[in-house]
Enzyme design. Structure first.
Site, PDB file in Angstrom:
ATOM      1  N   GLN A   1       0.835  -1.202   0.000  1.00 52.85           N
ATOM      2  CA  GLN A   1       0.000   0.000   0.000  1.00 52.85           C
ATOM      3  C   GLN A   1       0.868   1.250   0.000  1.00 52.85           C
ATOM      4  O   GLN A   1       0.558   2.240  -0.671  1.00 52.85           O
ATOM      5  CB  GLN A   1      -0.921  -0.016   1.211  1.00 52.85           C
ATOM      6  CG  GLN A   1      -1.910  -1.164   1.204  1.00 52.85           C
ATOM      7  CD  GLN A   1      -2.761  -1.212   2.456  1.00 52.85           C
ATOM      8  OE1 GLN A   1      -3.350  -0.215   2.859  1.00 52.85           O
ATOM      9  NE2 GLN A   1      -2.837  -2.380   3.077  1.00 52.85           N
TER      10      GLN A   1
ATOM     11  N   ASP B   1       3.900  -0.660  12.721  1.00 48.20           N
ATOM     12  CA  ASP B   1       2.740  -1.133  13.472  1.00 48.20           C
ATOM     13  C   ASP B   1       2.163   0.034  14.269  1.00 48.20           C
ATOM     14  O   ASP B   1       2.889   0.690  15.025  1.00 48.20           O
ATOM     15  CB  ASP B   1       3.195  -2.254  14.415  1.00 48.20           C
ATOM     16  CG  ASP B   1       2.056  -2.948  15.126  1.00 48.20           C
ATOM     17  OD1 ASP B   1       0.980  -2.334  15.273  1.00 48.20           O
ATOM     18  OD2 ASP B   1       2.245  -4.097  15.562  1.00 48.20           O
ATOM     19  N   ALA B   2       0.865   0.284  14.128  1.00 45.74           N
ATOM     20  CA  ALA B   2       0.225   1.386  14.850  1.00 45.74           C
ATOM     21  C   ALA B   2       0.250   1.187  16.349  1.00 45.74           C
ATOM     22  O   ALA B   2       0.067   2.153  17.104  1.00 45.74           O
ATOM     23  CB  ALA B   2      -1.225   1.542  14.378  1.00 45.74           C
TER      24      ALA B   2
ATOM     25  N   GLU C   1     -11.007   4.941   9.726  1.00 47.49           N
ATOM     26  CA  GLU C   1     -11.655   3.661   9.426  1.00 47.49           C
ATOM     27  C   GLU C   1     -10.661   2.508   9.315  1.00 47.49           C
ATOM     28  O   GLU C   1     -10.629   1.783   8.315  1.00 47.49           O
ATOM     29  CB  GLU C   1     -12.489   3.776   8.145  1.00 47.49           C
ATOM     30  CG  GLU C   1     -13.578   2.724   8.025  1.00 47.49           C
ATOM     31  CD  GLU C   1     -14.391   2.842   6.760  1.00 47.49           C
ATOM     32  OE1 GLU C   1     -14.326   1.918   5.933  1.00 47.49           O
ATOM     33  OE2 GLU C   1     -15.084   3.871   6.606  1.00 47.49           O
TER      34      GLU C   1
ATOM     35  N   HIS D   1      -8.864  -2.996  12.764  1.00 42.97           N
ATOM     36  CA  HIS D   1      -7.867  -3.967  12.321  1.00 42.97           C
ATOM     37  C   HIS D   1      -6.676  -4.053  13.271  1.00 42.97           C
ATOM     38  O   HIS D   1      -5.901  -5.008  13.188  1.00 42.97           O
ATOM     39  CB  HIS D   1      -7.330  -3.588  10.938  1.00 42.97           C
ATOM     40  CG  HIS D   1      -8.296  -3.812   9.817  1.00 42.97           C
ATOM     41  ND1 HIS D   1      -8.955  -4.997   9.618  1.00 42.97           N
ATOM     42  CD2 HIS D   1      -8.702  -2.989   8.811  1.00 42.97           C
ATOM     43  CE1 HIS D   1      -9.729  -4.907   8.550  1.00 42.97           C
ATOM     44  NE2 HIS D   1      -9.596  -3.702   8.043  1.00 42.97           N
TER      45      HIS D   1
END
Length: 279
Positions: free
Chosen positions: A106, A128-129, A146, A150
């Site tokens: 992405q 990684d968030a 949005e 996840h």
């Protein structure tokens, strides 16, 4: 963390459609990969072009709830193909924009498609968030458009967002939020549909109520500021997305998405914009 650590079947299919040059996929999801917002849902015409415009409006509403402005440093977690970063780049000046995503594929598209205007800076970072690779107090605003459902842990993400935000900074998100009385039904239905959902959308945790968010904010150093239910404004999304899924041959995805449509129409799940101030 590499892409192999996560399952992204929805993006596997979408990237294939983009690779094939599917014009509807490019228009609908080449920039934003999220739902749309219609001020007057009755005016939605069901076209892909109308949906794409609505997706941009949703992006802007979330960013505005975070009080984004000129001269800020802004982090967009789960940035997808860079649509939110592109929107911010077009709207604001002298901003430092960072898009973070766990999927390098992405980010490759985002880097190709999104270029900074003069005076702005843009970086796309794999990560990684829930383990943000940034220094403490280094951002004015953190966004998650949005995608938080996840993440492996909302609590870890909120703690990390608070860590990288400056005092007085803002966190703004949008999410599908079930009503409290709906939770027993959702947990029961998970026994039957969770595997199908994961095969279409990957890991999804839709068990977080508004009360859960309020408690989470309190426990992680945030003050809740905006709690806006925009469910009715997003409903025209579903017929468009379901049609595109079925036309691409993904019947199961269309059926699951239509089920989510009915949860919203019956008031059992709300689509909400939430923003929080860092103490």
């Amino acid at each position: 963390m590499s892409k192999t650590n996560v399952q992204l079947p929805y993006f596997d299919e979408l990237l294939e459609q983009l690779r094939k040059g599917n014009p509807d996929a490019i228009q609908a999801f080449g920039r934003h990969v999220h739902w749309g917002y219609w001020e007057n849902p009755d005016a939605a015409d069901g076209s892909v072009a109308d949906f794409a415009e609505a997706a941009e409006r949703l992006c802007r509403r979330v960013c505005d709830s975070g009080s984004v402005g000129d001269g800020m440093r802004i982090l967009d977690c789960g940035c997808g193909f860079g649509g939110t970063i592109a929107s911010l780049n077009e709207r604001f000046s002298n901003v430092q924009l960072v898009g973070l995503n766990i999927d390098e594929r992405q980010l490759e598209r985002a880097r190709k498609e999104v270029k900074p205007r003069a005076g702005n800076q843009i970086d796309f970072v794999q990560g990684d968030a829930c383990e943000l690779p940034f220094e403490d107090a280094s951002f004015d605003v953190v966004l998650a458009v949005e995608c938080i459902f996840h993440f492996p842990s909302r609590e870890r993400f909120f703690k990390e967002a608070r860590r990288v935000l400056k005092p007085g900074g803002k966190l703004a998100i949008c999410d599908f939020v079930p009503t409290s009385f709906m939770m027993p039904f959702i947990k029961f239905m998970d026994l039957f549909v969770k595997n199908s959902v994961s095969q279409v959308y990957g890991n999804v945790n839709s068990h977080y109520t508004l009360g859960d968010y309020q408690n989470l904010a309190k426990n992680t150093g945030f003050v809740s500021q905006i709690e806006e239910n925009i469910t009715s404004n997003t409903l025209p999304t579903y017929p468009v997305v379901c049609r595109l899924m079925r036309e691409s041959g993904n019947i199961e995805a269309g059926n699951i998405t239509m089920g989510a449509d009915w949860l919203g129409r019956l008031g059992l799940t709300h689509y909400m914009i939430l923003s929080f101030d860092a103490k």
